[in-house]
Design a protein around this motif. Structure first.
Motif, PDB file in Angstrom:
ATOM      1  N   GLU A 181       0.815  -1.227   0.000  1.00 30.50           N
ATOM      2  CA  GLU A 181       0.000   0.000   0.000  1.00 30.50           C
ATOM      3  C   GLU A 181       0.845   1.272   0.000  1.00 30.50           C
ATOM      4  OE1 GLU A 181      -3.330  -0.204   0.068  1.00 30.50           O
ATOM      5  OE2 GLU A 181      -3.519  -2.363   0.406  1.00 30.50           O
ATOM      6  N   LEU A 182       2.166   1.128  -0.166  1.00 32.99           N
ATOM      7  CA  LEU A 182       3.046   2.298  -0.046  1.00 32.99           C
ATOM      8  C   LEU A 182       3.647   2.692  -1.398  1.00 32.99           C
ATOM      9  CD1 LEU A 182       5.148   1.227   3.114  1.00 32.99           C
ATOM     10  CD2 LEU A 182       2.979   2.476   3.064  1.00 32.99           C
ATOM     11  N   ASP A 183       3.843   4.004  -1.583  1.00 34.53           N
ATOM     12  CA  ASP A 183       4.590   4.416  -2.778  1.00 34.53           C
ATOM     13  C   ASP A 183       6.081   4.403  -2.436  1.00 34.53           C
ATOM     14  OD1 ASP A 183       5.242   6.783  -1.438  1.00 34.53           O
ATOM     15  OD2 ASP A 183       3.714   7.991  -2.467  1.00 34.53           O
ATOM     16  N   PHE A 184       6.920   4.780  -3.394  1.00 37.48           N
ATOM     17  CA  PHE A 184       8.373   4.666  -3.223  1.00 37.48           C
ATOM     18  C   PHE A 184       8.865   5.448  -1.998  1.00 37.48           C
ATOM     19  CE2 PHE A 184      12.803   5.889  -4.480  1.00 37.48           C
ATOM     20  CZ  PHE A 184      13.336   4.620  -4.423  1.00 37.48           C
ATOM     21  N   GLU A 185       8.448   6.721  -1.912  1.00 36.61           N
ATOM     22  CA  GLU A 185       8.917   7.574  -0.814  1.00 36.61           C
ATOM     23  C   GLU A 185       8.438   7.037   0.543  1.00 36.61           C
ATOM     24  OE1 GLU A 185      11.174   9.882  -1.562  1.00 36.61           O
ATOM     25  OE2 GLU A 185      11.379  10.176   0.602  1.00 36.61           O
ATOM     26  N   GLN A 186       7.198   6.559   0.590  1.00 33.22           N
ATOM     27  CA  GLN A 186       6.679   6.001   1.850  1.00 33.22           C
ATOM     28  C   GLN A 186       7.445   4.730   2.241  1.00 33.22           C
ATOM     29  OE1 GLN A 186       2.635   5.657   0.428  1.00 33.22           O
ATOM     30  NE2 GLN A 186       1.922   7.345   1.721  1.00 33.22           N
ATOM     31  N   THR A 187       7.842   3.961   1.232  1.00 30.22           N
ATOM     32  CA  THR A 187       8.614   2.741   1.509  1.00 30.22           C
ATOM     33  C   THR A 187       9.989   3.108   2.078  1.00 30.22           C
ATOM     34  OG1 THR A 187       7.503   1.741  -0.383  1.00 30.22           O
ATOM     35  CG2 THR A 187       9.355   0.520   0.549  1.00 30.22           C
ATOM     36  N   ILE A 188      10.607   4.126   1.478  1.00 30.81           N
ATOM     37  CA  ILE A 188      11.908   4.610   1.977  1.00 30.81           C
ATOM     38  C   ILE A 188      11.754   5.035   3.445  1.00 30.81           C
ATOM     39  CG2 ILE A 188      13.660   6.442   1.775  1.00 30.81           C
ATOM     40  CD1 ILE A 188      13.880   4.959  -0.691  1.00 30.81           C
ATOM     41  N   GLU A 189      10.680   5.768   3.729  1.00 33.72           N
ATOM     42  CA  GLU A 189      10.456   6.246   5.099  1.00 33.72           C
ATOM     43  C   GLU A 189      10.298   5.076   6.064  1.00 33.72           C
ATOM     44  OE1 GLU A 189       7.151   9.008   5.167  1.00 33.72           O
ATOM     45  OE2 GLU A 189       8.206  10.278   3.703  1.00 33.72           O
ATOM     46  N   ALA A 190       9.550   4.066   5.656  1.00 31.86           N
ATOM     47  CA  ALA A 190       9.326   2.903   6.533  1.00 31.86           C
ATOM     48  C   ALA A 190      10.640   2.166   6.805  1.00 31.86           C
ATOM     49  CB  ALA A 190       8.301   1.965   5.893  1.00 31.86           C
ATOM     50  N   VAL A 191      11.448   2.006   5.756  1.00 27.76           N
ATOM     51  CA  VAL A 191      12.730   1.298   5.910  1.00 27.76           C
ATOM     52  C   VAL A 191      13.688   2.132   6.770  1.00 27.76           C
ATOM     53  CG1 VAL A 191      14.792   0.529   4.628  1.00 27.76           C
ATOM     54  CG2 VAL A 191      12.505  -0.091   3.814  1.00 27.76           C
ATOM     55  N   THR A 192      13.708   3.446   6.517  1.00 32.12           N
ATOM     56  CA  THR A 192      14.584   4.332   7.283  1.00 32.12           C
ATOM     57  C   THR A 192      14.207   4.324   8.763  1.00 32.12           C
ATOM     58  OG1 THR A 192      14.798   5.721   5.336  1.00 32.12           O
ATOM     59  CG2 THR A 192      15.491   6.691   7.401  1.00 32.12           C
ATOM     60  N   ALA A 193      12.914   4.274   9.045  1.00 30.07           N
ATOM     61  CA  ALA A 193      12.457   4.255  10.451  1.00 30.07           C
ATOM     62  C   ALA A 193      12.981   3.006  11.163  1.00 30.07           C
ATOM     63  CB  ALA A 193      10.924   4.307  10.504  1.00 30.07           C
ATOM     64  N   VAL A 194      12.952   1.869  10.473  1.00 27.23           N
ATOM     65  CA  VAL A 194      13.476   0.630  11.070  1.00 27.23           C
ATOM     66  C   VAL A 194      14.979   0.770  11.311  1.00 27.23           C
ATOM     67  CG1 VAL A 194      13.891  -1.839  10.709  1.00 27.23           C
ATOM     68  CG2 VAL A 194      11.709  -0.825   9.977  1.00 27.23           C
ATOM     69  N   ILE A 195      15.688   1.299  10.309  1.00 27.98           N
ATOM     70  CA  ILE A 195      17.150   1.439  10.423  1.00 27.98           C
ATOM     71  C   ILE A 195      17.503   2.342  11.616  1.00 27.98           C
ATOM     72  CG2 ILE A 195      19.233   2.352   9.299  1.00 27.98           C
ATOM     73  CD1 ILE A 195      18.032   1.479   6.611  1.00 27.98           C
ATOM     74  N   ASP A 196      16.816   3.486  11.726  1.00 25.00           N
ATOM     75  CA  ASP A 196      17.097   4.424  12.834  1.00 25.00           C
ATOM     76  C   ASP A 196      16.870   3.755  14.183  1.00 25.00           C
ATOM     77  OD1 ASP A 196      17.769   6.427  11.127  1.00 25.00           O
ATOM     78  OD2 ASP A 196      15.807   7.414  11.158  1.00 25.00           O
ATOM     79  N   ARG A 197      15.725   3.086  14.290  1.00 23.70           N
ATOM     80  CA  ARG A 197      15.366   2.451  15.574  1.00 23.70           C
ATOM     81  C   ARG A 197      16.372   1.375  15.948  1.00 23.70           C
ATOM     82  NH1 ARG A 197      12.136  -1.840  15.974  1.00 23.70           N
ATOM     83  NH2 ARG A 197      11.083  -1.509  13.982  1.00 23.70           N
TER      84      ARG A 197
END
Ligand code: DC
Length: 227
Positions: free
Chosen positions: A203-219
């Motif tokens: 359900e995510l576009d490219f930018e939203q996918t980047i944000e989701a992956v980045t959030a995991v990496i940061d955490r």
């Protein structure tokens, strides 16, 4: 004591967005990027170029000694060479892709490539390396501080690939289902290892996918650094 390069392990099936997302995340963070599929592709190219039967395990294992792979970590430079020959484009042909199935399950081949991948990432001296593939979270880097499985429904993956390749979605869908089956020995899409974060981009576009992956990496990196 020198700290080991943190590994961001990203697995996912064909069309999951894994490659483009891994590249963009590495670029934004100044991390290295290691495309492990390119190693399997380059070996397939090498075997075909030197007349080795890609389905003959013993012959493939014997050929590993003469396989001179150069794979860079720069996300802006995806070039791959074998024995000094630039094979960046040739490793993406359907013939080279299809021939991988002949040797992809041979344990000696996987161990050989995995040793190269671990060495490349470990010796990089970079602040982080994104390693993308099928068995990174489970086999290549099971101790990585960040382990992500990217998924998306087969329909969405087929639509994305179809757009990329200019092919019709039904044909691509059938190819994707077949590839999932042939990759199932290295990637279990139904069940991620404990500790692996799943990012479903259906359900995510490219930018939203980047944000989701980045959030995991940061955490995960924060938890890792604060350990
Ligand atoms: O990601 P890709 O399409 O470039 O991968 C090419 C092939 O290599 C794919 O069929 C599965 C295999 N592969 C693998 O078995 N393990 C990996 N870590 C990466 C790719």
């Amino acid at each position: 004591m020198t700290e080991l390069t943190p590994i961001i392990a990203i697995d996912g099936p064909a069309g999951s967005g894994k490659s483009s997302v891994s590249k963009e995340v590495a670029r934004r963070r100044g991390f290295g990027l290691l495309d492990t599929g390119a190693g399997y592709r380059a070996l397939s190219w090498h075997l075909r170029a030197t007349g080795v039967d890609t389905t003959d395990s013993d012959a493939v294992i014997a050929a590993l000694g003469g396989f001179d792979l150069r794979l860079g970590l720069d996300p802006e430079d995806r070039s791959v060479s074998v024995g000094g020959v630039d094979v960046t484009t040739e490793i993406r042909t359907p013939e080279v892709t299809a021939a991988i199935a002949g040797f992809v399950k041979v344990p000696e081949v996987r161990a050989y490539l995995n040793a190269i991948y671990r060495r490349l990432a470990g010796e990089s001296g970079l602040g982080g390396v994104v390693i993308e593939g099928r068995d990174i979270t489970s086999v290549v880097a099971p101790d990585a501080p960040v382990r992500i499985l990217m998924t998306a429904s087969p329909e969405v993956r087929a639509a994305r690939r179809g757009q990329e390749l200019g092919a019709d979605t039904a044909t691509v869908h059938a190819a994707i289902v077949a590839r999932d089956a042939s990759d199932s020995h290295v990637l279990d899409l139904a069940e991620a290892d404990p500790g692996v974060d799943v990012v479903d981009s259906t359900e995510l576009d490219f930018e939203q996918t980047i944000e989701a992956v980045t959030a995991v990496i940061d955490r995960k990196l924060e938890a890792h650094n604060g350990r």
